[in-house]
Design a protein around this motif. Structure first.
Motif, PDB file in Angstrom:
ATOM      1  N   LEU A 189       0.817  -1.210   0.000  1.00 52.81           N
ATOM      2  CA  LEU A 189       0.000   0.000   0.000  1.00 52.81           C
ATOM      3  C   LEU A 189       0.853   1.263   0.000  1.00 52.81           C
ATOM      4  CD1 LEU A 189      -2.835  -1.068   2.485  1.00 52.81           C
ATOM      5  CD2 LEU A 189      -3.016  -0.760   0.009  1.00 52.81           C
ATOM      6  N   TRP A 190       1.987   1.253   0.693  1.00 56.11           N
ATOM      7  CA  TRP A 190       2.847   2.439   0.708  1.00 56.11           C
ATOM      8  C   TRP A 190       3.410   2.723  -0.673  1.00 56.11           C
ATOM      9  CZ3 TRP A 190       2.954   6.542   3.327  1.00 56.11           C
ATOM     10  CH2 TRP A 190       2.702   6.560   4.701  1.00 56.11           C
ATOM     11  N   VAL A 191       3.949   1.703  -1.332  1.00 54.82           N
ATOM     12  CA  VAL A 191       4.497   1.896  -2.671  1.00 54.82           C
ATOM     13  C   VAL A 191       3.403   2.342  -3.640  1.00 54.82           C
ATOM     14  CG1 VAL A 191       5.602   0.749  -4.621  1.00 54.82           C
ATOM     15  CG2 VAL A 191       6.354   0.246  -2.290  1.00 54.82           C
ATOM     16  N   LEU A 192       2.243   1.689  -3.556  1.00 53.60           N
ATOM     17  CA  LEU A 192       1.133   2.005  -4.444  1.00 53.60           C
ATOM     18  C   LEU A 192       0.633   3.426  -4.227  1.00 53.60           C
ATOM     19  CD1 LEU A 192      -0.964   1.143  -6.538  1.00 53.60           C
ATOM     20  CD2 LEU A 192      -2.264   0.051  -4.700  1.00 53.60           C
ATOM     21  N   SER A 193       0.490   3.843  -2.977  1.00 55.09           N
ATOM     22  CA  SER A 193      -0.072   5.169  -2.688  1.00 55.09           C
ATOM     23  C   SER A 193       0.862   6.291  -3.114  1.00 55.09           C
ATOM     24  CB  SER A 193      -0.400   5.283  -1.192  1.00 55.09           C
ATOM     25  OG  SER A 193       0.772   5.157  -0.411  1.00 55.09           O
ATOM     26  N   LEU A 194       2.148   6.177  -2.815  1.00 57.60           N
ATOM     27  CA  LEU A 194       3.083   7.241  -3.177  1.00 57.60           C
ATOM     28  C   LEU A 194       3.262   7.326  -4.694  1.00 57.60           C
ATOM     29  CD1 LEU A 194       5.794   6.784  -0.380  1.00 57.60           C
ATOM     30  CD2 LEU A 194       3.943   8.466  -0.490  1.00 57.60           C
ATOM     31  N   GLY A 195       3.364   6.169  -5.333  1.00 52.92           N
ATOM     32  CA  GLY A 195       3.499   6.180  -6.787  1.00 52.92           C
ATOM     33  C   GLY A 195       2.262   6.711  -7.482  1.00 52.92           C
ATOM     34  N   TYR A 196       1.096   6.360  -6.956  1.00 47.52           N
ATOM     35  CA  TYR A 196      -0.147   6.795  -7.598  1.00 47.52           C
ATOM     36  C   TYR A 196      -0.383   8.280  -7.404  1.00 47.52           C
ATOM     37  CZ  TYR A 196      -4.546   5.460  -9.813  1.00 47.52           C
ATOM     38  OH  TYR A 196      -5.575   5.286 -10.713  1.00 47.52           O
ATOM     39  N   ALA A 197       0.140   8.841  -6.312  1.00 49.56           N
ATOM     40  CA  ALA A 197       0.039  10.293  -6.124  1.00 49.56           C
ATOM     41  C   ALA A 197       0.787  11.022  -7.239  1.00 49.56           C
ATOM     42  CB  ALA A 197       0.606  10.672  -4.754  1.00 49.56           C
ATOM     43  N   ILE A 198       1.950  10.499  -7.620  1.00 51.28           N
ATOM     44  CA  ILE A 198       2.706  11.104  -8.727  1.00 51.28           C
ATOM     45  C   ILE A 198       1.912  10.987 -10.029  1.00 51.28           C
ATOM     46  CG2 ILE A 198       4.812  10.923 -10.104  1.00 51.28           C
ATOM     47  CD1 ILE A 198       6.217   9.909  -7.557  1.00 51.28           C
ATOM     48  N   VAL A 199       1.348   9.811 -10.276  1.00 47.67           N
ATOM     49  CA  VAL A 199       0.545   9.603 -11.483  1.00 47.67           C
ATOM     50  C   VAL A 199      -0.637  10.573 -11.519  1.00 47.67           C
ATOM     51  CG1 VAL A 199      -0.979   7.964 -12.662  1.00 47.67           C
ATOM     52  CG2 VAL A 199       1.214   7.189 -11.747  1.00 47.67           C
ATOM     53  N   ALA A 200      -1.291  10.783 -10.374  1.00 48.94           N
ATOM     54  CA  ALA A 200      -2.460  11.663 -10.320  1.00 48.94           C
ATOM     55  C   ALA A 200      -2.104  13.084 -10.710  1.00 48.94           C
ATOM     56  CB  ALA A 200      -3.066  11.633  -8.912  1.00 48.94           C
ATOM     57  N   PHE A 201      -0.944  13.575 -10.256  1.00 48.07           N
ATOM     58  CA  PHE A 201      -0.551  14.952 -10.593  1.00 48.07           C
ATOM     59  C   PHE A 201      -0.120  15.063 -12.055  1.00 48.07           C
ATOM     60  CE2 PHE A 201      -0.333  15.463  -5.961  1.00 48.07           C
ATOM     61  CZ  PHE A 201      -0.964  16.690  -5.831  1.00 48.07           C
ATOM     62  N   VAL A 202       0.505  14.035 -12.598  1.00 48.83           N
ATOM     63  CA  VAL A 202       0.849  14.057 -14.021  1.00 48.83           C
ATOM     64  C   VAL A 202      -0.419  14.094 -14.875  1.00 48.83           C
ATOM     65  CG1 VAL A 202       1.877  12.724 -15.900  1.00 48.83           C
ATOM     66  CG2 VAL A 202       3.073  12.920 -13.712  1.00 48.83           C
ATOM     67  N   GLN A 203      -1.413  13.289 -14.519  1.00 49.83           N
ATOM     68  CA  GLN A 203      -2.672  13.271 -15.263  1.00 49.83           C
ATOM     69  C   GLN A 203      -3.391  14.608 -15.144  1.00 49.83           C
ATOM     70  OE1 GLN A 203      -5.964  10.828 -13.885  1.00 49.83           O
ATOM     71  NE2 GLN A 203      -6.203   9.977 -15.939  1.00 49.83           N
ATOM     72  N   LEU A 204      -3.314  15.233 -13.970  1.00 51.17           N
ATOM     73  CA  LEU A 204      -3.891  16.566 -13.805  1.00 51.17           C
ATOM     74  C   LEU A 204      -3.237  17.563 -14.760  1.00 51.17           C
ATOM     75  CD1 LEU A 204      -5.641  18.679 -12.370  1.00 51.17           C
ATOM     76  CD2 LEU A 204      -3.874  18.799 -10.581  1.00 51.17           C
ATOM     77  N   GLY A 205      -1.925  17.444 -14.938  1.00 50.87           N
ATOM     78  CA  GLY A 205      -1.245  18.312 -15.896  1.00 50.87           C
ATOM     79  C   GLY A 205      -1.749  18.109 -17.313  1.00 50.87           C
ATOM     80  N   LEU A 206      -2.009  16.872 -17.700  1.00 46.78           N
ATOM     81  CA  LEU A 206      -2.561  16.594 -19.026  1.00 46.78           C
ATOM     82  C   LEU A 206      -3.945  17.217 -19.186  1.00 46.78           C
ATOM     83  CD1 LEU A 206      -1.550  12.839 -19.439  1.00 46.78           C
ATOM     84  CD2 LEU A 206      -0.468  14.831 -20.502  1.00 46.78           C
TER      85      LEU A 206
END
Length: 442
Positions: free
Chosen positions: A184-201
């Motif tokens: 869950l720690w790896v998934l949550s931190l990595g997905y936070a990065i993905v969420a901000f990249v998608q927001l930029g798109l």
């Protein structure tokens, strides 16, 4: 390329990506069951169900209507309204996210053993919940802006890859249920990065929409009018099985819950193949309605419904043939999920045949009329679980879900027929058009 051909081609690409991502998720669940145990898998599934249900509520319905309003504002060239809608949606996530961080863990402990299991992983789960809510909003709006690949790929590809990375870390440093926290720690931190990249798109796509002349005030009242009923529709529809898993946590041990969770995961994959058809055609349907092209709207929804219904039957046959092999990967105890999965996939055919009634109700400005169907579906799920799970176990849980899905689909179809006068079921698409009478000779 005709709409029907585009539906098949784009939905095939999206479904293929989803299939690949779900295959990775499937392998993660197999690995958890094999190396960490079915108890750990049941706990992981329970946490992920909680994350999904809370995340879809956090934007307060604005992710549920994001596709609708993004498509409308794109068609009308009203970029100022589009950006105002985006700002409001992410403000909701910020406010509710703070609430989740502050009071979520003590509230979870109030729900017995299942709540205690969730509370033990609450910090990474909270981060993952907020990131997931952001992805839900961004994905919905990107689909409305005719960028479905950017909308779907965050969840379909990156989330499974991050789960795999988390499992590798868990195997290296932990064992048993303790390994779930590492995942869950790896998934949550990595997905936070993905969420901000998608927001930029999304921000980049929104900048291409002109501001719009004469548009000065945000349509806040109209946004809320659609958001409140639609959040109920999305929670009870798209996250139906997450709710069901939370309900079943009080009736089943974690080992049996893991089996049913695998069934729902496979079902969700199959169901995505059908929902991808509607996701591809929704911007065109909304655009037709915005431009007052009712004939075009009915034609597009009819084509989408025909493709979706045929695909649901094909996928049901595939599940009947391949599911015994899939469950074999988890171990002999998971073979008991074959029959329940087949029962669940019958429900997908039922849903497809009745059609996307909730879209019609919203387009006709009557979204609240769908709420009785939501209430009837959830009530039937609770009652059917109580009646069928104790004597029949996993088969009873699947039958209860099938009953609830049938109630949901039938009630929504009847509501759309009575309120909007539109039959969105497969029957309307297959019914031959009335013959034109010949002009009498003079």
């Amino acid at each position: 390329m005709s709409l029907r051909q585009r539906l098949l081609s784009q939905s095939t690409v999206i479904f293929g990506a989803r299939l690949f991502g779900a295959g990775l998720t499937f392998l993660v669940q197999v690995a958890i069951a094999r190396f960490l145990g079915s108890q750990a898998l049941g706990e992981y599934i329970l946490v992920m169900a909680t994350v999904n249900v809370i995340a879809v509520v956090m934007p307060l319905g604005f992710e549920a209507t994001g596709t609708y309003f993004a498509a409308e504002y794109r068609a009308k060239g009203e970029g100022r309204l589009l950006r105002g809608f985006m700002a409001r949606a992410y403000l909701h996530i910020a406010l509710t996210g703070a609430l989740v961080i502050v009071i979520g863990q003590p509230v979870a402990r109030l729900f017995g053993d299942a709540g205690a299991a969730i509370a033990s992983h609450w910090t990474p789960a909270a981060v993952l919940t907020i990131s997931t809510a952001m992805v839900f909003v961004s994905a919905a709006m990107l689909v409305g802006l005719k960028r479905p690949f950017a909308g779907f790929f965050a969840e379909t590809l990156f989330r499974p890859l991050l789960a795999i990375a988390g499992f590798v870390v868990a195997i290296a440093f932990s064992t048993g249920v303790d390994g779930i926290n590492q995942i869950l720690w790896v998934l949550s931190l990595g997905y936070a990065i993905v969420a901000f990249v998608q927001l930029g798109l999304l921000l980049r796509a929104a900048r291409d929409i002109p501001a719009g002349e004469g548009v000065t005030q945000p349509e806040v009242r109209r946004w809320w009018y659609f958001a409140v009923p639609w959040v109920a529709l999305v929670v009870a529809g798209d996250f139906f099985f997450d709710i069901d898993l939370l309900l079943l946590a009080g009736h089943m041990p974690h080992e049996q819950l893991a089996v049913f969770g695998v069934c729902t995961r496979i079902f969700s994959l199959v169901a995505f193949g059908v929902s991808a058809v509607y996701a591809v055609t929704m911007p065109d349907m909304f655009e037709s309605e915005a431009l007052k092209d009712r004939d075009g709207f009915h034609r597009k929804i009819g084509d989408a419904n025909l493709v979706a219904s045929g695909l649901a039957v094909v996928l049901l046959v595939a599940v009947l043939l391949l599911s015994p092999v899939a469950f074999m990967l988890f171990g002999p105890d998971f073979q008991q999920g074959v029959v329940p999965l087949a029962i669940l996939c019958v429900g997908l055919v039922v849903r497809s045949v009745f059609g996307p009634s909730q879209i019609v109700l919203s387009i006709h400005n009557r979204p609240y009329t769908a709420l009785p169907a939501v209430a009837a579906s959830l009530a039937s799920l609770v009652v059917a679980n109580l009646a069928l799970v104790p004597p029949f176990g996993l088969v009873g849980a699947a039958l209860a879900a099938l009953i609830a899905m049938t109630v949901w689909s039938g009630a929504l179809w009847l509501t759309a027929l009575r309120v909007a006068g539109v039959d969105v079921s497969i029957r309307a698409r297959l019914r031959p058009a009335p013959a034109l009478s010949a002009k009498p000779a003079e």
